[in-house]
Design an enzyme around this catalytic site. Structure first.
Site, mmCIF file in Angstrom:
data_model
loop_
_atom_site.group_PDB
_atom_site.id
_atom_site.type_symbol
_atom_site.label_atom_id
_atom_site.label_comp_id
_atom_site.label_asym_id
_atom_site.label_seq_id
_atom_site.Cartn_x
_atom_site.Cartn_y
_atom_site.Cartn_z
ATOM 1 N N HIS A 130 -3.649 7.059 1.405
ATOM 2 C CA HIS A 130 -4.000 5.713 0.964
ATOM 3 C C HIS A 130 -5.385 5.375 1.501
ATOM 4 O O HIS A 130 -5.680 5.571 2.686
ATOM 5 C CB HIS A 130 -2.964 4.718 1.486
ATOM 6 C CG HIS A 130 -3.396 3.301 1.441
ATOM 7 N ND1 HIS A 130 -3.885 2.708 0.297
ATOM 8 C CD2 HIS A 130 -3.441 2.344 2.416
ATOM 9 C CE1 HIS A 130 -4.199 1.446 0.557
ATOM 10 N NE2 HIS A 130 -3.946 1.204 1.838
ATOM 11 N N CYS B 261 0.810 -1.226 0.000
ATOM 12 C CA CYS B 261 0.000 0.000 0.000
ATOM 13 C C CYS B 261 0.841 1.273 0.000
ATOM 14 O O CYS B 261 0.319 2.362 -0.265
ATOM 15 C CB CYS B 261 -0.942 -0.005 1.201
ATOM 16 S SG CYS B 261 -2.036 -1.441 1.256
ATOM 17 N N ASN C 92 -10.044 -0.712 -0.344
ATOM 18 C CA ASN C 92 -8.594 -0.604 -0.293
ATOM 19 C C ASN C 92 -8.002 -1.290 -1.524
ATOM 20 O O ASN C 92 -7.982 -2.507 -1.611
ATOM 21 C CB ASN C 92 -8.081 -1.266 0.995
ATOM 22 C CG ASN C 92 -6.574 -1.189 1.143
ATOM 23 O OD1 ASN C 92 -5.846 -0.935 0.194
ATOM 24 N ND2 ASN C 92 -6.098 -1.437 2.345
#
Length: 406
Positions: free
Chosen positions: A332, A183, A362
């Site tokens: 993020h 990520c 996500n």
């Protein structure tokens, strides 16, 4: 911490032509007849020779040397994104695992996510996102010097950057490689791009692609993780510019391997398909594969709300800018509560926070460029806006970048 000014200051690059001019007037050393003969013989070699458009063969000795320019600026001039066609809502998940739309949305802010299906591939999404970024930047694929493919789930174990640049139609002179930082990958890619440009090597156009398909590594019976992840791709074109136009103003990147146990997708072994080992114990090795994503949600949450604001503050210090100069906060897209906590810590009002988490979940390395692309094309982010972006996740890794758009 990475210095925003690059490896060499701008004045160093400016001094190069003057130094070369002085060197041109120096008197050479007197050489012997044997040395002159050796030099003449070397000049006849055709090693590394190449034909020019008019058919004249150039050698390393006669081909003009392209100067290395250090201390240049870099800026973001184009973005693009792509997502799978299949949408999985919270209600859809409630038919697979014990959960509900209210339970998921309250704890994460997610309402739906996109998942690869049919003939769709991560590489295909990455190429489409990259094409859109190049179109916005008005840069041809053959003019791209470097492709950084930020992914933890490539279609090819050996790396997929080569596949992406080939399908884009880039030149065979284009360098491409993968960056695996989950990520945090896209932020690490941005930092890497600007260091290539500022380090001196004639990298004018660097394509940074963030793409992941974590749905392939999710345990769909575990409601603690399967509700979180989706698939997507996003890309930006980072371009060399003068130091005065520099748009990547400050960076901070860190990692702590002690936290790997809180978020990982570890390797595992299946039984060997061979039954005859000829008496050799432990051979052949078991076939390598990967387990499903495992996460300690509470620990990752604590890590993110503590480290992300600190990282952004360090990047702002590197850029010599106050938090009040931020036009947009772009984190993020992992959990809305993390995004809100970071905004509160930095005293950034909600109307300056970019979030599309509700629609995509996500998407790992794709989440920041995906959200950026939507904000730019939707008219939110305009040329000259200052964006504080931060990625965080597996490793544990985290990093921030202060960026001026356009």
């Amino acid at each position: 911490m990475v210095a925003a000014s690059g490896i060499a200051p701008p004045w160093a690059a400016a001094a190069l032509p003057a130094a070369r001019a002085r060197a041109a007037h120096r008197v050479g050393f007197l050489r012997s007849h044997s040395q002159l003969a050796a030099a003449a013989a070397a000049a006849k070699l055709r090693c590394c020779a190449s034909a020019t458009d008019n058919g004249v063969v150039e050698t390393a000795a006669t081909k003009p040397r392209t100067p290395r320019v250090a201390g240049m600026g870099s800026k973001l001039v184009g973005c693009g994104s792509a997502v799978p066609s299949l949408t999985i809502s919270n209600d859809d998940l409630s038919k697979v695992v014990e959960t509900s739309d209210e339970w998921i949305a309250t704890r994460t802010g997610i309402r739906s996510r996109r998942v690869l299906s049919g003939d769709e591939t991560l590489g295909g999404l990455a190429v489409l996102a990259a094409q859109r970024a190049l179109e916005m930047a008005q840069v041809r694929p053959e003019d791209v010097d470097l492709v950084l493919f930020c992914t933890s789930t490539p279609d090819d174990l050996f790396g997929a950057a080569g596949q992406v640049l080939a399908e884009l139609g880039c030149s065979t002179k284009t360098l491409g490689f993968d960056i695996t930082a989950a990520c945090s990958g896209f932020i690490i890619g941005l930092i890497t791009a600007t260091q290539f440009i500022k380090g001196g090597g004639n990298y004018q156009n660097v394509l940074v692609v963030g793409a992941d398909a974590l749905s392939q590594y999710v345990d769909w019976t575990d409601r603690g993780t399967c509700i979180l992840f989706g698939d997507a791709a996003g890309a930006v074109l980072v371009q060399a510019c003068s130091p005065e136009e520099d748009g990547l103003l400050g960076f901070c990147a860190q990692s702590d391997g002690n936290g790997q146990k809180h978020l990982h997708c570890s390797g595992s072994n299946a039984e060997s398909i061979l039954s005859n080992t000829n008496g050799v114990p432990g051979f052949p090795p078991k076939k390598g594969t990967f387990s499903c994503i495992e996460m300690n949600g509470k620990e990752v949450f604590r890590f993110a709300v503590r480290c992300v604001p600190q990282s952004i503050e360090k990047a702002l210090e590197e850029a010599s800018l106050p938090a009040s100069s931020i036009d947009w906060l772009l984190l993020h897209q992992a959990n809305q509560r993390i995004i809100d906590a970071a905004a509160t810590r930095l005293s950034i009002p909600s109307e300056k926070v970019i979030s599309n988490l509700a629609n995509y979940g996500n998407s790992s390395a794709a989440s920041i460029p995906l959200a950026l692309d939507e904000a730019v094309r939707g008219g939110k982010v305009k040329k000259g806006d200052i964006i504080a972006a931060s990625g965080f996740g597996a490793g544990l890794t985290w990093g921030s970048a202060i960026v001026k758009w356009g």
